[in-house]
Write a protein that holds these residues in place. Structure first.
Motif, PDB file in Angstrom:
ATOM      1  N   CYS A 163      -4.161   4.738   7.655  1.00 48.64           N
ATOM      2  CA  CYS A 163      -5.114   5.160   8.688  1.00 48.64           C
ATOM      3  C   CYS A 163      -4.867   4.399   9.997  1.00 48.64           C
ATOM      4  O   CYS A 163      -4.859   4.993  11.079  1.00 48.64           O
ATOM      5  CB  CYS A 163      -6.548   4.939   8.207  1.00 48.64           C
ATOM      6  N   ILE A 164      -4.666   3.100   9.881  1.00 49.65           N
ATOM      7  CA  ILE A 164      -4.381   2.280  11.061  1.00 49.65           C
ATOM      8  C   ILE A 164      -3.112   2.772  11.752  1.00 49.65           C
ATOM      9  O   ILE A 164      -3.077   2.943  12.984  1.00 49.65           O
ATOM     10  CB  ILE A 164      -4.243   0.789  10.662  1.00 49.65           C
ATOM     11  N   ASP A 165      -2.077   3.033  10.962  1.00 52.00           N
ATOM     12  CA  ASP A 165      -0.805   3.487  11.534  1.00 52.00           C
ATOM     13  C   ASP A 165      -0.948   4.863  12.188  1.00 52.00           C
ATOM     14  O   ASP A 165      -0.346   5.117  13.236  1.00 52.00           O
ATOM     15  CB  ASP A 165       0.282   3.520  10.463  1.00 52.00           C
ATOM     16  N   THR A 166      -1.745   5.740  11.590  1.00 51.89           N
ATOM     17  CA  THR A 166      -1.991   7.049  12.209  1.00 51.89           C
ATOM     18  C   THR A 166      -2.592   6.863  13.597  1.00 51.89           C
ATOM     19  O   THR A 166      -2.165   7.493  14.565  1.00 51.89           O
ATOM     20  CB  THR A 166      -2.925   7.908  11.333  1.00 51.89           C
ATOM     21  N   GLY A 167      -3.570   5.959  13.707  1.00 51.73           N
ATOM     22  CA  GLY A 167      -4.203   5.705  15.001  1.00 51.73           C
ATOM     23  C   GLY A 167      -3.236   5.124  16.016  1.00 51.73           C
ATOM     24  O   GLY A 167      -3.198   5.561  17.170  1.00 51.73           O
ATOM     25  N   LYS A 168      -2.448   4.160  15.588  1.00 53.31           N
ATOM     26  CA  LYS A 168      -1.511   3.522  16.524  1.00 53.31           C
ATOM     27  C   LYS A 168      -0.432   4.491  16.995  1.00 53.31           C
ATOM     28  O   LYS A 168      -0.070   4.500  18.172  1.00 53.31           O
ATOM     29  CB  LYS A 168      -0.888   2.291  15.871  1.00 53.31           C
TER      30      LYS A 168
ATOM     31  N   GLU B 124       0.829  -1.205   0.000  1.00 60.32           N
ATOM     32  CA  GLU B 124       0.000   0.000   0.000  1.00 60.32           C
ATOM     33  C   GLU B 124       0.866   1.259   0.000  1.00 60.32           C
ATOM     34  O   GLU B 124       2.081   1.194   0.170  1.00 60.32           O
ATOM     35  CB  GLU B 124      -0.906   0.008   1.241  1.00 60.32           C
ATOM     36  N   VAL B 125       0.205   2.408  -0.184  1.00 61.74           N
ATOM     37  CA  VAL B 125       0.863   3.701   0.016  1.00 61.74           C
ATOM     38  C   VAL B 125       0.776   3.995   1.513  1.00 61.74           C
ATOM     39  O   VAL B 125      -0.318   4.086   2.077  1.00 61.74           O
ATOM     40  CB  VAL B 125       0.185   4.811  -0.805  1.00 61.74           C
ATOM     41  N   ASN B 126       1.933   4.109   2.140  1.00 61.02           N
ATOM     42  CA  ASN B 126       1.992   4.233   3.595  1.00 61.02           C
ATOM     43  C   ASN B 126       2.415   5.633   4.037  1.00 61.02           C
ATOM     44  O   ASN B 126       2.761   6.485   3.213  1.00 61.02           O
ATOM     45  CB  ASN B 126       2.955   3.191   4.161  1.00 61.02           C
ATOM     46  N   LEU B 127       2.398   5.856   5.334  1.00 64.37           N
ATOM     47  CA  LEU B 127       2.814   7.143   5.875  1.00 64.37           C
ATOM     48  C   LEU B 127       4.261   7.441   5.505  1.00 64.37           C
ATOM     49  O   LEU B 127       5.123   6.558   5.542  1.00 64.37           O
ATOM     50  CB  LEU B 127       2.681   7.151   7.405  1.00 64.37           C
ATOM     51  N   SER B 128       4.512   8.685   5.164  1.00 63.63           N
ATOM     52  CA  SER B 128       5.874   9.155   4.946  1.00 63.63           C
ATOM     53  C   SER B 128       6.511   9.411   6.315  1.00 63.63           C
ATOM     54  O   SER B 128       5.841   9.357   7.351  1.00 63.63           O
ATOM     55  CB  SER B 128       5.853  10.449   4.133  1.00 63.63           C
ATOM     56  N   ALA B 129       7.800   9.732   6.314  1.00 62.87           N
ATOM     57  CA  ALA B 129       8.456  10.106   7.575  1.00 62.87           C
ATOM     58  C   ALA B 129       7.752  11.317   8.185  1.00 62.87           C
ATOM     59  O   ALA B 129       7.562  11.387   9.401  1.00 62.87           O
ATOM     60  CB  ALA B 129       9.930  10.407   7.328  1.00 62.87           C
ATOM     61  N   ARG B 130       7.332  12.239   7.327  1.00 64.25           N
ATOM     62  CA  ARG B 130       6.576  13.409   7.801  1.00 64.25           C
ATOM     63  C   ARG B 130       5.256  12.976   8.431  1.00 64.25           C
ATOM     64  O   ARG B 130       4.836  13.502   9.462  1.00 64.25           O
ATOM     65  CB  ARG B 130       6.339  14.343   6.621  1.00 64.25           C
TER      66      ARG B 130
END
Length: 197
Positions: free
Chosen positions: A105-110, A69-75
């Motif tokens: 989205c999951i990673d943002t929450g965690k 997937e497209v995941n969170l950047s370091a930013r």
């Protein structure tokens, strides 16, 4: 209850046109008023996932395999941590954290809140059928109206999902709206801009 949901959906084009003419600064209260409302509890937070580098495949969902997937950047990772720090610094009680099934989205929450529960109805409308997208929006609206708790409910999702609820055309990654259910509808208390900081 369904008539309230249908009327809100039917008003979307008209409200979007009106909101385009009003700046966010004029339309919503300042940050401290929003944090004070969250401190009281019982609010619903609609948060767009934090920063990702936009590229082809943004809509690709690979359950159980975030690498595809497209995941969170370091930013985006830093943004999510900063959101969590801001909630803790303001003494905000967070209850459930529901997210879209996308890893960003999951990673943002965690990263922000230490937990995340994926739910299918927070998926972006562009990757599901139009009838399903409408049903999902009705479900989100119903969950907002049904929220009764001293803690705050956090929903982490995508820009279109949030735009369709708060009737604002542009939501930056990492920004969130705070809503206060009032029984038959809800009030938009304000927006916290985390995306451009």
């Amino acid at each position: 209850m369904l008539s309230v949901l249908n009327s809100r959906i039917a008003m979307l084009p008209l409200c979007l046109a009106g909101l385009l003419a009003i700046s966010a600064g004029q339309a919503f209260g300042d940050d401290e008023q929003v944090w004070a409302a969250l401190k009281r509890g019982g609010m619903v937070v609609l948060l767009r996932h934090t920063h990702v580098d936009m590229r082809e495949g943004i809509a690709h969902l690979a359950p159980g395999n975030c690498a595809e997937e497209v995941n969170l950047s370091a930013r985006g990772v830093e943004q999510a941590k900063r959101i969590g720090e801001a909630f803790r610094a303001h003494g905000i009680a967070v209850g459930e954290v529901w997210t879209s099934a996308y890893c960003r989205c999951i990673d943002t929450g965690k990263l922000a809140f230490g937990r995340a529960t994926p739910v299918q109805y927070l998926m972006p409308p562009g990757v599901i059928s139009e009838p399903q997208a409408k049903l999902n929006q009705e479900r989100v609206l119903q969950d907002i109206l049904d929220h009764r708790s001293s803690s705050n409910l956090v929903m982490i999702t995508h820009d279109l999902n949030i735009s369709n609820i708060v009737l604002e055309p542009s939501i930056a990654m990492g920004d969130f709206f705070v809503l206060q259910p009032n029984g038959t509808d809800f009030d938009v208390i304000g927006k916290i801009r985390m995306g451009d900081r």
